[in-house]
Enzyme design. Structure first.
Site, PDB file in Angstrom:
ATOM      1  N   LYS A  34       1.210   8.514   7.002  1.00 16.93           N
ATOM      2  CA  LYS A  34       2.213   9.279   5.495  1.00 16.93           C
ATOM      3  C   LYS A  34       1.380   9.066   4.284  1.00 16.93           C
ATOM      4  O   LYS A  34       0.478   8.079   4.159  1.00 16.93           O
ATOM      5  CB  LYS A  34       3.578   8.491   5.396  1.00 16.93           C
ATOM      6  CG  LYS A  34       3.340   7.249   5.100  1.00 16.93           C
ATOM      7  CD  LYS A  34       5.253   7.041   5.227  1.00 16.93           C
ATOM      8  CE  LYS A  34       5.122   5.276   5.713  1.00 16.93           C
ATOM      9  NZ  LYS A  34       6.502   5.301   6.154  1.00 16.93           N
ATOM     10  N   TYR A 249      -3.384  -0.715 -28.317  1.00 16.92           N
ATOM     11  CA  TYR A 249      -2.300  -0.048 -28.735  1.00 16.92           C
ATOM     12  C   TYR A 249      -1.534  -0.822 -29.159  1.00 16.92           C
ATOM     13  O   TYR A 249      -1.433  -2.568 -28.327  1.00 16.92           O
ATOM     14  CB  TYR A 249      -1.292   0.704 -27.545  1.00 16.92           C
ATOM     15  CG  TYR A 249      -1.658   1.794 -27.653  1.00 16.92           C
ATOM     16  CD1 TYR A 249      -1.756   2.927 -28.845  1.00 16.92           C
ATOM     17  CD2 TYR A 249      -2.610   2.110 -26.695  1.00 16.92           C
ATOM     18  CE1 TYR A 249      -2.192   4.332 -28.649  1.00 16.92           C
ATOM     19  CE2 TYR A 249      -2.728   4.104 -26.394  1.00 16.92           C
ATOM     20  CZ  TYR A 249      -2.509   4.644 -27.270  1.00 16.92           C
ATOM     21  OH  TYR A 249      -2.999   6.248 -27.148  1.00 16.92           O
TER      22      TYR A 249
HETATM   23  C1  LIG Z   1       5.641   3.817   7.076  1.00 20.73           C
HETATM   24  C2  LIG Z   1       6.757   3.921   8.952  1.00 20.73           C
HETATM   25  C3  LIG Z   1       5.978   2.993   9.466  1.00 20.73           C
HETATM   26  C4  LIG Z   1       4.912   1.912   9.029  1.00 20.73           C
HETATM   27  O1  LIG Z   1       5.731   0.861   9.126  1.00 20.73           O
HETATM   28  P1  LIG Z   1       4.086   0.415   8.033  1.00 20.73           P
HETATM   29  O2  LIG Z   1       5.194  -1.432   7.683  1.00 20.73           O
HETATM   30  O3  LIG Z   1       3.361   0.534   7.212  1.00 20.73           O
HETATM   31  O4  LIG Z   1       3.785  -0.690   8.844  1.00 20.73           O
HETATM   32  C5  LIG Z   1       6.612   2.797  10.960  1.00 20.73           C
HETATM   33  N1  LIG Z   1       7.550   4.034  11.436  1.00 20.73           N
HETATM   34  C6  LIG Z   1       8.327   4.444  10.488  1.00 20.73           C
HETATM   35  C7  LIG Z   1       9.516   4.938  10.626  1.00 20.73           C
HETATM   36  C8  LIG Z   1       7.731   4.868   9.283  1.00 20.73           C
HETATM   37  O5  LIG Z   1       8.557   4.997   8.056  1.00 20.73           O
END
Ligand SMILES: *Cc1c(COP(=O)(O)O)cnc(C)c1O
Length: 353
Positions: A34, A249
């Protein structure tokens, strides 16, 4: 080019193998890619992992479509709750939807495959586990849809010995028993895979995310992981400064001695959080130098008392050792997830074997 992100695929595979080493026989891997594969570049990561994992998980349906467009054929689970106007896309692109609310059964179009997300204690998305009997009724009466999985997500698996994990697992196990055994069940994120492998937590598949990219999810170290990202820019310009000169800055930094400022063409628009100003180090020709002054939109400065920098010298921002995203995360009181997802998608990603 102002900077370049190199993704070391051999390290990605090393991390995937570290995950597989934790798994019981037959447990599948659904790699979480994702949010542009946590900033690493979803297309390159997914192409590389496709033959080595069983499936993928994405946050948004659009990300799933991206994967189909580049020819990925593995199963793809979409975490977000389906929106009415996009409901037909799941079936069209052969994506697995998430039912996380009783109403989602009615949102999905006929012939859609789905997994049910149960909220067992995260308190965020998912059907509350106390309503699982209602969910089973809906699942049985929704024969126009195909349920192929159920899952839950842990709130506290990044820490060791969490009672929350134990109670979420007990709730999910109860729900799992109420579903036919040919429906796959999955719960484990990175924390559950590495910190809770002694529990019956893996079921039929795991969903590793941040560990694939080389980081632990919390402050509990996972020694087996290697960061896969390397970020490099260069010295654009050097300038001699005298003790007492103001830089940048707000004139927030004053040269403590005579020396040289090297200007590097990256800034907060690339993803270096402005609050890191004056805290990070960068590496030039094998030596670490302090970043000085504010982080600006497109430039930062580094300082040396001796004439070490030359236009065009390579400058390492992130690597798999002393310049890990975990170091930046600690300095900025955040987690590596935020550091790597902040890397602007316009920066060129190069995938190296
Ligand atoms: C993001 C996510 C994961 C992965 O989590 P990590 O801590 O990055 O391994 C697994 N399951 C769901 C539903 C998620 O949203």
């Amino acid at each position: 080019m102002r900077s370049i992100l190199t993704i070391h695929c051999s390290k990605l595979v090393h991390n995937l193998n570290a995950v597989k080493a934790q798994l019981k026989d037959g447990v599948k891997v659904y790699a979480v890619v994702k949010d542009n594969a946590y900033g690493h570049g979803i297309e390159g990561i997914a192409k590389y992992l496709a033959p080595k994992v069983d499936g993928f998980c994405v946050a948004r349906v659009e990300e799933g479509i991206t994967l189909r467009t580049i020819g990925i054929q593995n199963p793809i689970l979409v975490f977000e709750l389906p929106e009415l106007e996009k409901a037909s896309w799941f079936k069209e692109h052969n994506l697995i939807a998430t039912v996380g609310d009783i109403n989602d059964f009615d949102t999905l179009v006929d012939g859609t495959q789905y997994h049910i997300n149960f909220d067992t204690g995260m308190g965020r998305l998912g059907i509350p586990y106390s309503q699982y009997e209602l969910a089973i009724e809906k699942y049985k009466s929704s024969s126009q849809l195909t349920c192929t999985g159920i899952y839950t997500h842990f709130a506290t698996a990044d820490v060791l010995d969490s009672e929350g994990v134990v109670s979420q697992l007990a709730r999910f196990t109860e729900v799992r028993k109420a579903f036919p055994s040919n429906i796959m069940a999955h719960t484990a994120n990175t924390g559950a895979i590495f910190n809770y492998s002694d529990l019956e937590i893996q079921f039929d598949a795991v969903r590793p995310g941040v560990c694939l990219y080389g980081y632990a999810p919390g402050s509990t170290k996972i020694d087996a992981l290697i960061p896969v990202i390397e970020w490099e820019s260069h010295i654009l310009q050097t300038r001699a400064v005298q003790k007492g000169d103001n830089i940048g800055y707000g004139a927030s930094w004053v040269a403590p001695e005579d020396g040289y400022i090297g200007t590097v063409p990256v800034g907060y628009s690339d993803g270096i959080q402005r609050r890191l100003g004056g805290k990070i180090q960068l590496k030039v020709n094998g030596k670490l130098y302090p970043q000085v002054g504010r982080i600006t939109m497109d430039y930062i400065g580094i300082f040396t008392p001796t004439n070490d920098f030359h236009k065009g010298d390579k400058v390492a921002l992130l690597n798999d050792k002393e310049l890990s995203a975990e170091v930046w995360a600690q300095l900025n009181e955040t987690i590596p997830y935020e550091v790597t997802t902040a890397l602007n998608s316009r920066i060129k990603r190069v995938f190296k074997d």
